[in-house]
Design a protein around this motif. Structure first.
Motif: not given
Length: 236
Positions: A58, A70-72, A100-101, A104-105, A108
């Motif tokens: 990333y 997308p990070i996922p 994953t959630d 991503t948080r 971001s």
């Protein structure tokens, strides 16, 4: 072992070595009696591997490209495929969803951080007070301008929360930065993905001396000869 310029062989303490000792010896009953038998990889190791590669990929991307990837997707590329590595199928999907959630948080939220100063670099430095080398892996570190001063902020991404592992990393990174960079880190942030928990540590000069004492006590525990109930109780 590391050879010093004068031919001496320096002792070396790796951050991951101390972390794994703390994970495996969380209680007296979990102290291994057969130290020469390697531990098998558990689900935490495999998920940490996927997380580490996702974070690295990333931040390797250009900032404008990161928003499009997308990070996922990055996490899925190395996510463990064997459900048998986990406690159950439900556990597998719960870990995958939560990690994953949360990853991503947290990534971001740091979209304004452009280029890390250090990205998954393992660095070593000799510490005279300890008469040993410290080796620390910096997953991501940033030199951010605060109050007209450039200060180092260190980020670490852990799969699961473990207060003693976090403490160990904070102390190692604090001592390392003083000897490698000539100053304390401004801040050390640890994101624990399964719990959605963030630990923020801002060390001061007094913390540096406490960290030195911690490492002096902890370093013998990373060899089988140094492990005793009494010595471990000084750290845990």
């Amino acid at each position: 072992m590391v050879h010093a310029p004068d031919g001496r062989v320096n002792r070396i303490l790796n951050d991951y070595q101390l972390e794994e000792m703390l994970w495996s010896e969380k209680s007296w009953n979990r102290i291994r009696k057969e130290d020469k038998i390697p531990e098998k990889y558990v689900w935490r190791h495999r998920v940490q591997y996927a997380v580490s590669h996702a974070v690295n990929q990333y931040y390797t991307l250009l900032p404008e490209v990161r928003r499009e990837v997308p990070i996922p997707y990055l996490l899925e590329r190395r996510w463990p495929r064997q459900i048998s590595d986990f406690d159950s199928a439900d556990h597998y999907w719960h870990v995958k969803s939560q990690v994953t959630d949360e990853l991503t948080r947290v990534l971001s939220q740091r979209a304004e951080f452009l280029y890390p100063t250090l990205l998954f670099e393992e660095l070593s430095i000799f510490v005279p007070e300890l008469q040993m080398d410290l080796s620390v892996i910096f997953q991501a570190a940033w030199q951010l301008d605060r109050n007209a001063a450039t200060q180092l902020t260190i980020h670490k991404y852990m799969v699961s929360y473990h207060p003693e592992v976090i403490k160990a990393y904070q102390h190692l990174a604090t001592v390392f930065c003083v000897h490698a960079f000539g100053e304390l880190p401004y801040c050390i942030e640890v994101d624990c993905l399964m719990e959605g928990k963030k630990e923020t540590y801002v060390p001061n000069e007094e913390d540096y001396f406490f960290a030195l004492d911690y490492i002096k006590l902890a370093s013998p525990l990373c060899s089988s000869e140094g492990r005793t109930m009494e010595s471990i109780s000084l750290v845990l």
